[in-house]
Design a protein around this motif. Structure first.
Motif, PDB file in Angstrom:
ATOM      1  N   LEU A 519       0.839  -1.210   0.000  1.00 30.18           N
ATOM      2  CA  LEU A 519       0.000   0.000   0.000  1.00 30.18           C
ATOM      3  C   LEU A 519       0.869   1.253   0.000  1.00 30.18           C
ATOM      4  O   LEU A 519       0.594   2.203  -0.759  1.00 30.18           O
ATOM      5  N   LYS A 520       1.902   1.268   0.814  1.00 37.87           N
ATOM      6  CA  LYS A 520       2.772   2.442   0.869  1.00 37.87           C
ATOM      7  C   LYS A 520       3.467   2.663  -0.470  1.00 37.87           C
ATOM      8  O   LYS A 520       3.618   3.802  -0.924  1.00 37.87           O
ATOM      9  N   GLU A 521       3.864   1.571  -1.107  1.00 35.29           N
ATOM     10  CA  GLU A 521       4.574   1.703  -2.381  1.00 35.29           C
ATOM     11  C   GLU A 521       3.657   2.166  -3.501  1.00 35.29           C
ATOM     12  O   GLU A 521       4.005   3.076  -4.266  1.00 35.29           O
ATOM     13  N   ILE A 522       2.476   1.548  -3.611  1.00 34.16           N
ATOM     14  CA  ILE A 522       1.607   1.855  -4.741  1.00 34.16           C
ATOM     15  C   ILE A 522       0.923   3.214  -4.591  1.00 34.16           C
ATOM     16  O   ILE A 522       0.512   3.824  -5.567  1.00 34.16           O
ATOM     17  N   ARG A 523       0.796   3.705  -3.323  1.00 34.11           N
ATOM     18  CA  ARG A 523       0.182   5.013  -3.079  1.00 34.11           C
ATOM     19  C   ARG A 523       1.242   6.092  -2.887  1.00 34.11           C
ATOM     20  O   ARG A 523       0.943   7.169  -2.336  1.00 34.11           O
ATOM     21  N   ASP A 524       2.424   5.867  -3.361  1.00 34.28           N
ATOM     22  CA  ASP A 524       3.505   6.851  -3.253  1.00 34.28           C
ATOM     23  C   ASP A 524       3.080   8.165  -3.909  1.00 34.28           C
ATOM     24  O   ASP A 524       2.580   8.179  -5.040  1.00 34.28           O
ATOM     25  N   SER A 525       3.244   9.259  -3.194  1.00 32.90           N
ATOM     26  CA  SER A 525       2.896  10.623  -3.618  1.00 32.90           C
ATOM     27  C   SER A 525       1.390  10.876  -3.621  1.00 32.90           C
ATOM     28  O   SER A 525       0.947  11.941  -4.027  1.00 32.90           O
ATOM     29  N   ARG A 526       0.600   9.928  -3.152  1.00 36.00           N
ATOM     30  CA  ARG A 526      -0.841  10.112  -3.017  1.00 36.00           C
ATOM     31  C   ARG A 526      -1.201  10.185  -1.532  1.00 36.00           C
ATOM     32  O   ARG A 526      -0.589   9.517  -0.702  1.00 36.00           O
ATOM     33  N   THR A 527      -2.205  10.980  -1.217  1.00 37.60           N
ATOM     34  CA  THR A 527      -2.635  11.110   0.178  1.00 37.60           C
ATOM     35  C   THR A 527      -3.469   9.891   0.564  1.00 37.60           C
ATOM     36  O   THR A 527      -4.479   9.587  -0.084  1.00 37.60           O
ATOM     37  N   THR A 528      -3.042   9.196   1.613  1.00 36.70           N
ATOM     38  CA  THR A 528      -3.731   7.989   2.064  1.00 36.70           C
ATOM     39  C   THR A 528      -3.915   8.065   3.574  1.00 36.70           C
ATOM     40  O   THR A 528      -2.960   8.361   4.306  1.00 36.70           O
ATOM     41  N   VAL A 529      -5.139   7.805   4.018  1.00 37.23           N
ATOM     42  CA  VAL A 529      -5.452   7.807   5.450  1.00 37.23           C
ATOM     43  C   VAL A 529      -5.980   6.420   5.800  1.00 37.23           C
ATOM     44  O   VAL A 529      -6.939   5.946   5.185  1.00 37.23           O
ATOM     45  N   VAL A 530      -5.357   5.771   6.789  1.00 38.64           N
ATOM     46  CA  VAL A 530      -5.754   4.431   7.206  1.00 38.64           C
ATOM     47  C   VAL A 530      -6.140   4.466   8.684  1.00 38.64           C
ATOM     48  O   VAL A 530      -5.307   4.834   9.530  1.00 38.64           O
ATOM     49  N   PHE A 531      -7.376   4.114   8.986  1.00 39.57           N
ATOM     50  CA  PHE A 531      -7.808   3.970  10.379  1.00 39.57           C
ATOM     51  C   PHE A 531      -7.487   2.544  10.820  1.00 39.57           C
ATOM     52  O   PHE A 531      -8.043   1.583  10.293  1.00 39.57           O
ATOM     53  N   THR A 532      -6.577   2.415  11.762  1.00 41.80           N
ATOM     54  CA  THR A 532      -6.145   1.088  12.188  1.00 41.80           C
ATOM     55  C   THR A 532      -5.454   1.196  13.537  1.00 41.80           C
ATOM     56  O   THR A 532      -5.000   2.287  13.937  1.00 41.80           O
ATOM     57  N   ALA A 533      -5.377   0.079  14.238  1.00 44.57           N
ATOM     58  CA  ALA A 533      -4.575  -0.010  15.463  1.00 44.57           C
ATOM     59  C   ALA A 533      -3.552  -1.124  15.336  1.00 44.57           C
ATOM     60  O   ALA A 533      -2.961  -1.547  16.332  1.00 44.57           O
ATOM     61  N   SER A 534      -3.325  -1.595  14.105  1.00 43.48           N
ATOM     62  CA  SER A 534      -2.380  -2.683  13.872  1.00 43.48           C
ATOM     63  C   SER A 534      -0.949  -2.150  13.835  1.00 43.48           C
ATOM     64  O   SER A 534      -0.626  -1.274  13.013  1.00 43.48           O
ATOM     65  N   PRO A 535      -0.079  -2.634  14.682  1.00 41.83           N
ATOM     66  CA  PRO A 535       1.314  -2.176  14.661  1.00 41.83           C
ATOM     67  C   PRO A 535       1.997  -2.417  13.317  1.00 41.83           C
ATOM     68  O   PRO A 535       2.893  -1.655  12.924  1.00 41.83           O
ATOM     69  N   LEU A 536       1.606  -3.466  12.610  1.00 38.90           N
ATOM     70  CA  LEU A 536       2.228  -3.766  11.316  1.00 38.90           C
ATOM     71  C   LEU A 536       1.955  -2.668  10.304  1.00 38.90           C
ATOM     72  O   LEU A 536       2.818  -2.327   9.489  1.00 38.90           O
ATOM     73  N   VAL A 537       0.742  -2.121  10.318  1.00 40.15           N
ATOM     74  CA  VAL A 537       0.413  -1.024   9.408  1.00 40.15           C
ATOM     75  C   VAL A 537       0.981   0.284   9.933  1.00 40.15           C
ATOM     76  O   VAL A 537       1.509   1.102   9.173  1.00 40.15           O
ATOM     77  N   LEU A 538       0.892   0.497  11.241  1.00 39.45           N
ATOM     78  CA  LEU A 538       1.381   1.741  11.840  1.00 39.45           C
ATOM     79  C   LEU A 538       2.881   1.916  11.609  1.00 39.45           C
ATOM     80  O   LEU A 538       3.367   3.043  11.420  1.00 39.45           O
ATOM     81  N   ASP A 539       3.584   0.811  11.591  1.00 34.35           N
ATOM     82  CA  ASP A 539       5.041   0.891  11.425  1.00 34.35           C
ATOM     83  C   ASP A 539       5.417   1.362  10.021  1.00 34.35           C
ATOM     84  O   ASP A 539       6.514   1.894   9.821  1.00 34.35           O
ATOM     85  N   CYS A 540       4.536   1.159   9.037  1.00 38.80           N
ATOM     86  CA  CYS A 540       4.818   1.578   7.661  1.00 38.80           C
ATOM     87  C   CYS A 540       4.353   3.000   7.375  1.00 38.80           C
ATOM     88  O   CYS A 540       4.641   3.546   6.300  1.00 38.80           O
ATOM     89  N   ALA A 541       3.575   3.598   8.269  1.00 43.05           N
ATOM     90  CA  ALA A 541       2.998   4.909   8.007  1.00 43.05           C
ATOM     91  C   ALA A 541       4.043   6.005   8.080  1.00 43.05           C
ATOM     92  O   ALA A 541       4.993   5.943   8.875  1.00 43.05           O
ATOM     93  N   ASP A 542       3.861   7.031   7.237  1.00 44.67           N
ATOM     94  CA  ASP A 542       4.742   8.200   7.300  1.00 44.67           C
ATOM     95  C   ASP A 542       4.499   8.994   8.569  1.00 44.67           C
ATOM     96  O   ASP A 542       5.430   9.570   9.134  1.00 44.67           O
ATOM     97  N   GLN A 543       3.231   9.041   8.992  1.00 46.03           N
ATOM     98  CA  GLN A 543       2.911   9.706  10.249  1.00 46.03           C
ATOM     99  C   GLN A 543       1.692   9.029  10.857  1.00 46.03           C
ATOM    100  O   GLN A 543       0.866   8.462  10.150  1.00 46.03           O
TER     101      GLN A 543
END
Length: 584
Positions: A519-543
């Motif tokens: 998801l991070k790779e394919i949405r590069d330069s696009r605004t993406t908001v993910v509602f989650t509490a999963s550490p695996l996803v949170l660790d990949c987030a820019d913020q």
């Protein structure tokens, strides 16, 4: 050929929904040509039927006078009027059927447009059962009133003609009929308000029962898991019994109106027959005239039933139209005009209520301890929630045209719907073309899903998984498979802003980690908001933005928030309150 038939299937236009009466008037004016035809055919039918007693009187008089020529003429005229009556009734019912079906089609179109316009906000402004009831029972009531207008108008014309004819032909009886018919027609008016109130009560109870049924069906799997089927079945049984009792209560008033419309015309008929017989016995009128007058008065019972029908239809259609107008009058707060050519804004996505800000071009993860709040916040970020809405590039989404908002922001909720069709059709959505279906399926780790779909194909098509069919709502797939295919569809759409609510909650941790990276790779330069509490996803987030007690209280990287914010750590690590307080 298409030009001849296109008006029948044209868009209904912009309805007048300021009130139920105005909505019915708008529908009636849209049908004015058909109503004229219905009135004309109804008049032909009723006039031909009304002529039968007169012809019968002529035949009786011909027999009394032993005039076979007059008898033959009367018989021929009866045959002619029989043909006219049959033709008129056929064309009348065809026109009325067109009116009813067209009315139902227009209302269904308007409801569909309103549902698309409001999106997820519709269910927060009005109960789902209410919308269903408007599209089913209320449509029937409104259609009934629309089709009864032509019958009422033709009955009014023929009744007036017969009354005038009796006044001219037999003034004494004509005066009796002229005075009695209006009294009979208006006799039911005092009962109509009560009938309308009872219909409104029944309709309200039916709407609540429909809402309860919809909620029960939606949560049936959960109910079975906790053994709550019987409880909700009893609740629905009680609600349906309330609807039945209200329907019986309303039917009693309708039966009273029907009884009045039978008893009073019957008394008129008895009076006319008695008075006419006295005149015939005195030799003041021939027996044939008596038969004609009696038959004409008997015929008046037919249009009087049309008067009863329009009264009942109005008392039922008006509250139904009020509810339809209420639903169709809903709108997004401060919505701008629908100008699809307006360029979509770009920039940071900001929610003024919580203070959440998603920076443009970054993957922002949002951690929210309240799942319900997270769902409402996701809707607001897509311009579908309560006011004030989010802003994109400093511009409020509520002030933008709906088409512009939908093109700029895509919200995928927790339970995305997969429509039936092939996989190729599922992924054939409006898009920028930047992300191919193959790339989206790869990013969402759908390899095993494709393999399973290939195994379901016939041998001749087994090499192309895109031909595999998805059943309605993806019921043949697991929860994780549905989530991944829905996420792939959203990635293919490639909106400027993508909002995802728990997109990986049903997949295993290894797959979730790979999806997060894809998801991070394919949405590069696009605004993406993910509602989650999963550490695996949170660790990949820019913020990561932490929303605590309705406010975006902290922003940073996942590991920094874990070390520095105990409330954040409690939500992500699923610690209890005591553990959090001890750490603090």
């Amino acid at each position: 050929m298409s030009s001849l038939h296109s008006p029948r299937f044209s868009e209904p236009g912009v309805p007048d929904v300021r009130s139920g009466s105005r909505f019915l008037l708008w529908l009636g004016l849209r049908h004015w040509r058909r109503q004229l035809f219905a009135t004309a055919w109804g008049t032909v039918y009723l006039a031909a039927v009304a002529a039968f007693p007169i012809m019968a009187g002529l035949a009786v008089q011909a027999v009394a006078d032993r005039s076979y020529t007059e008898l033959a003429v009367a018989g021929g005229l009866m045959l002619l009027f029989g043909v006219l009556a049959a033709a008129g009734e056929i064309l009348l019912h065809r026109t009325m059927g067109t009116i009813w079906q067209t009315t139902a089609s227009w209302i269904h179109q308007l409801l569909s447009h309103k549902t698309v316009e409001l999106g997820a906000t519709l269910s927060r402004q009005v109960a789902a059962g209410e919308v269903v009831a408007v599209g089913t029972s209320d449509v029937s009531l409104i259609g009934w009133f629309m089709e009864s207008i032509g019958r009422f108008a033709s009955a009014l014309v023929v009744t007036a003609a017969i009354t005038v004819g009796l006044l001219i032909y037999q003034p004494t009886l004509g005066v009796l009929v002229a005075v009695a018919v209006p009294l009979l027609a208006f006799a039911v008016l005092p009962l109509l308000p009560g009938a309308a109130r009872r219909v409104a009560v029944q309709r309200a109870k039916a709407g609540r029962a429909t809402t309860l049924a919809a909620d029960t069906v939606a949560g049936l799997r959960v109910l079975r898991g906790i053994g709550g089927e019987e409880l909700f079945l009893d609740r629905y049984h009680d609600a349906s019994q309330e609807v039945r009792a209200a329907a019986v209560h309303g039917a009693r008033r309708g039966a009273s109106i029907g009884a009045i419309q039978v008893i009073l015309p019957g008394l008129l008929l008895v009076g006319v027959a008695w008075y006419g017989a006295m005149l015939a016995l005195d030799g003041r009128i021939p027996v044939g005239v008596l038969v004609a007058v009696y038959g004409s008065v008997t015929f008046l019972l037919v249009p009087l039933r049309s008067f009863e029908e329009i009264a009942l239809a109005w008392s039922s259609a008006r509250p139904a139209a009020n509810r339809a107008a209420l639903v169709l009058g809903l709108s997004r707060a401060d919505a701008g005009p629908d100008l699809p050519d307006q360029p979509a804004p770009s920039g940071d996505l900001h929610d003024p209520r919580t203070g959440l800000r998603a920076s443009a071009g970054l993957l922002t993860a949002v951690v929210c301890g309240d799942p319900d709040l997270a769902g409402r916040l996701a809707d607001r970020l897509g311009g579908m929630g309560d006011a004030p809405s989010a802003t994109l590039g400093g511009r409020s989404l509520d002030s933008l045209p709906l088409a512009t908002v939908r093109a700029a922001v895509l919200v995928q909720d927790k339970d995305p719907v997969l429509l039936s069709g092939t996989l190729a059709e599922l992924l054939d959505v409006p898009s920028s073309g930047r992300v191919t279906p193959e790339a989206a399926l790869s990013a969402t780790q759908c390899g095993d899903v494709l393999a399973a779909l290939v195994r379901s194909l016939p041998e001749a098509e087994a090499s192309d998984p895109m031909r595999a069919r998805i059943t309605e709502r993806g019921r043949s797939l697991s929860g994780g498979e549905r989530q991944r295919l829905a996420l792939a569809r959203s990635l293919v759409a490639d909106p400027e802003v993508l909002v995802l609510d728990e997109p990986t909650s049903a997949v295993d941790s290894h797959t979730e980690a790979r999806i997060a990276r894809g998801l991070k790779e394919i949405r590069d330069s696009r605004t993406t908001v993910v509602f989650t509490a999963s550490p695996l996803v949170l660790d990949c987030a820019d913020q990561v933005v932490f929303v605590h007690e309705g406010t975006a209280s902290d922003t940073g990287r996942h590991h920094d928030l874990l070390r520095g914010n105990p409330h954040y750590r409690a939500v992500v690590a699923r610690e209890d309150d005591s553990a959090m307080e001890g750490t603090a």
